[in-house]
Design a protein around this motif. Structure first.
Motif, PDB file in Angstrom:
ATOM      1  N   VAL A   1       8.953  19.655  -0.179  1.00 31.95           N
ATOM      2  CA  VAL A   1       9.822  20.364  -1.151  1.00 31.95           C
ATOM      3  C   VAL A   1       9.481  20.179  -2.754  1.00 31.95           C
ATOM      4  CG1 VAL A   1      12.186  20.204  -2.174  1.00 31.95           C
ATOM      5  CG2 VAL A   1      12.193  19.815  -0.041  1.00 31.95           C
ATOM      6  N   ARG A   2       8.503  19.686  -3.118  1.00 31.21           N
ATOM      7  CA  ARG A   2       8.266  19.059  -4.566  1.00 31.21           C
ATOM      8  C   ARG A   2       6.999  19.225  -4.636  1.00 31.21           C
ATOM      9  NH1 ARG A   2      12.168  15.102  -3.995  1.00 31.21           N
ATOM     10  NH2 ARG A   2      10.156  14.250  -5.353  1.00 31.21           N
ATOM     11  N   GLY A   3       6.183  18.920  -3.921  1.00 29.53           N
ATOM     12  CA  GLY A   3       4.211  19.319  -3.742  1.00 29.53           C
ATOM     13  C   GLY A   3       3.631  20.215  -2.876  1.00 29.53           C
TER      14      GLY A   3
ATOM     15  N   ASP B   1       0.225  11.950  -1.235  1.00 25.50           N
ATOM     16  CA  ASP B   1      -0.508  11.287  -0.800  1.00 25.50           C
ATOM     17  C   ASP B   1       0.598  10.149  -0.516  1.00 25.50           C
ATOM     18  OD1 ASP B   1      -2.671  11.825  -1.952  1.00 25.50           O
ATOM     19  OD2 ASP B   1      -2.987  10.819  -3.702  1.00 25.50           O
ATOM     20  N   ARG B   2       1.747   9.962  -0.726  1.00 25.23           N
ATOM     21  CA  ARG B   2       3.141   9.023  -0.166  1.00 25.23           C
ATOM     22  C   ARG B   2       3.133   9.488   0.997  1.00 25.23           C
ATOM     23  NH1 ARG B   2       6.115   5.061  -2.124  1.00 25.23           N
ATOM     24  NH2 ARG B   2       7.088   4.102  -0.406  1.00 25.23           N
ATOM     25  N   ALA B   3       3.742  10.648   1.334  1.00 27.37           N
ATOM     26  CA  ALA B   3       3.733  11.557   2.321  1.00 27.37           C
ATOM     27  C   ALA B   3       2.408  11.759   3.735  1.00 27.37           C
ATOM     28  CB  ALA B   3       3.808  13.178   2.648  1.00 27.37           C
ATOM     29  N   LEU B   4       1.484  10.875   3.267  1.00 24.55           N
ATOM     30  CA  LEU B   4       0.220  11.182   3.767  1.00 24.55           C
ATOM     31  C   LEU B   4      -0.021   9.736   4.451  1.00 24.55           C
ATOM     32  CD1 LEU B   4      -2.971  12.256   5.474  1.00 24.55           C
ATOM     33  CD2 LEU B   4      -3.728  11.272   3.354  1.00 24.55           C
TER      34      LEU B   4
ATOM     35  N   GLY C   1       3.384   8.063  -8.349  1.00 21.16           N
ATOM     36  CA  GLY C   1       4.410   9.183  -9.589  1.00 21.16           C
ATOM     37  C   GLY C   1       4.984  10.654  -8.578  1.00 21.16           C
ATOM     38  N   ASP C   2       5.974  11.819  -9.470  1.00 20.20           N
ATOM     39  CA  ASP C   2       6.287  12.626  -8.936  1.00 20.20           C
ATOM     40  C   ASP C   2       5.211  13.606  -9.070  1.00 20.20           C
ATOM     41  OD1 ASP C   2       8.005  13.124  -7.944  1.00 20.20           O
ATOM     42  OD2 ASP C   2       9.485  14.237  -9.379  1.00 20.20           O
ATOM     43  N   GLY C   3       4.264  13.989  -8.951  1.00 18.10           N
ATOM     44  CA  GLY C   3       3.517  14.956  -9.059  1.00 18.10           C
ATOM     45  C   GLY C   3       3.093  16.155  -7.805  1.00 18.10           C
TER      46      GLY C   3
ATOM     47  N   ILE D   1       0.528  -1.421   0.323  1.00 18.16           N
ATOM     48  CA  ILE D   1       0.265   0.058   0.215  1.00 18.16           C
ATOM     49  C   ILE D   1       0.944   0.756  -0.052  1.00 18.16           C
ATOM     50  CG2 ILE D   1      -1.348   1.280   1.410  1.00 18.16           C
ATOM     51  CD1 ILE D   1      -2.718  -1.240   2.383  1.00 18.16           C
ATOM     52  N   LEU D   2       1.924   1.050   1.004  1.00 15.61           N
ATOM     53  CA  LEU D   2       3.316   2.704   0.801  1.00 15.61           C
ATOM     54  C   LEU D   2       3.871   2.293  -0.452  1.00 15.61           C
ATOM     55  CD1 LEU D   2       4.604   1.815   4.336  1.00 15.61           C
ATOM     56  CD2 LEU D   2       2.972   3.268   3.978  1.00 15.61           C
ATOM     57  N   ASP D   3       4.087   1.458  -1.193  1.00 16.25           N
ATOM     58  CA  ASP D   3       4.416   1.485  -2.635  1.00 16.25           C
ATOM     59  C   ASP D   3       3.648   1.556  -3.425  1.00 16.25           C
ATOM     60  OD1 ASP D   3       7.360   1.011  -2.205  1.00 16.25           O
ATOM     61  OD2 ASP D   3       6.844  -1.561  -1.613  1.00 16.25           O
ATOM     62  N   ALA D   4       2.293   2.006  -3.336  1.00 18.71           N
ATOM     63  CA  ALA D   4       0.802   1.968  -4.437  1.00 18.71           C
ATOM     64  C   ALA D   4       0.509   3.197  -4.242  1.00 18.71           C
ATOM     65  CB  ALA D   4       0.274   1.379  -4.394  1.00 18.71           C
ATOM     66  N   ALA D   5       0.944   4.360  -2.176  1.00 17.37           N
ATOM     67  CA  ALA D   5       0.499   5.255  -2.492  1.00 17.37           C
ATOM     68  C   ALA D   5       1.869   5.919  -3.067  1.00 17.37           C
ATOM     69  CB  ALA D   5       0.580   6.057  -1.198  1.00 17.37           C
TER      70      ALA D   5
END
Length: 308
Positions: free
Chosen positions: A205-207, A146-149, A138-140, A131-135
């Protein structure tokens, strides 16, 4: 003590909930339905005045709720519904006693059925990692958010509301810790794992700069620049689980349960887990030890040559 009919007393109690206690509309509607069942039961016994109700009547009402009582139109209900209905009746009698409509609280000693102890649902570590990998693969800006959350939810074992209410100042990236505000506004400091810190750093930094529309202290933002809602954060997790191919029901609390179970499986002390989860009582946390005991039994049954 004044004489009051059941109908009048119920009307007064519902007004009390609405006006004096400021209860939500849905809460008052639920109490109204439950007390209507109670009134029907009392009607079936020929009871129309509050002063005529006895403790035995209340106990018999509890039995009727569990078994059903066709004579008074009271259906048999599940234990959770029985408990809720009896809570309404108990609150009603407490109110009648306080207002002088009854000489004593005849429902005080009648307790709702104790619900069965349900084990929290947790996921295997491999499912969580998927799940963590799927969250946010992308890099947008949204993917980074979503990954950080999701990383933060699992890393801290936080409730969804605790994460969505985070401000920038609540995160101490240098010491890898975060301040969470739990139920009742109680604060606790929880350590944050390295992968979660890395994901948050990438987002900051990027999001996040691309999502900001106006000055706001909120850590997690929606596409309009406002604070991310609980519902939207929930959907982020559900979507990630679907992309990961995890076919179990997944919610933010699933990650919280998994956090606790994985810590205990790894040898963490239950009182440390209690502090991390923000439980006021260790009894609440000890439910998770039942999960690990069940897991040990399963492993023993399949692995030990003399288990059967």
């Amino acid at each position: 003590m004044s004489t009051a009919t059941v109908d009048d007393a119920i009307a007064r109690y519902l007004d009390h909930l609405t006006v004096e206690r400021g209860s939500a509309v849905n809460t008052v509607a639920s109490y109204r339905r439950d007390l209507e069942r109670y009134r029907s039961f009392l009607d079936g016994r020929g009871i129309s005045e509050i002063a005529a109700i006895t403790e035995e009547d209340v106990r018999d009402f509890l039995v009727a709720l569990r078994r059903g009582d066709p004579g008074s139109g009271v259906p048999g209900l599940a234990d959770s519904s029985v408990a809720r209905t009896l809570v309404a009746a108990r609150g009603f009698h407490k109110f009648c006693t306080a207002e002088g409509l009854a000489g004593s609280d005849v429902a005080h000693a009648v307790r709702p059925p104790k619900p069965p102890r349900r084990l929290p649902k947790s996921l295997p570590v491999d499912d969580v990692l998927a799940i963590l990998d799927a969250a946010g693969s992308g890099d947008g800006p949204r993917s980074l958010r979503d990954r950080a959350l999701v990383e933060l939810l699992y890393s801290c074992g936080a409730r969804i509301s605790e994460v969505t209410s985070l401000d920038l100042d609540d995160l101490d990236r240098e010491h890898r810790a975060v301040v969470l505000r739990g139920k009742g506004g109680k604060e606790r400091i929880v350590p944050v794992g390295g992968p979660a810190i890395d994901a948050v750093d990438a987002y900051l930094v990027r999001g996040r700069p691309a999502l900001v529309k106006r000055a706001t202290p909120a850590l997690f933002l929606n596409v309009r620049g406002g604070r991310l809602s609980r519902q939207s954060a929930w959907q982020v997790l559900v979507d990630a689980a679907e992309r990961a191919g995890v076919d179990k029901e997944v919610s933010p609390h699933t990650l919280r349960h998994s956090f606790a179970t994985h810590l205990l499986d790894g040898g963490a002390d239950v009182r440390v887990v209690q502090e991390l989860l923000g439980h006021s009582s260790v009894t609440t946390t000890q439910v998770y030890t039942l999960v690990t005991v069940n897991t040990m039994r399963e492993v023993y049954a399949t692995a030990h040559p003399r288990a059967r």
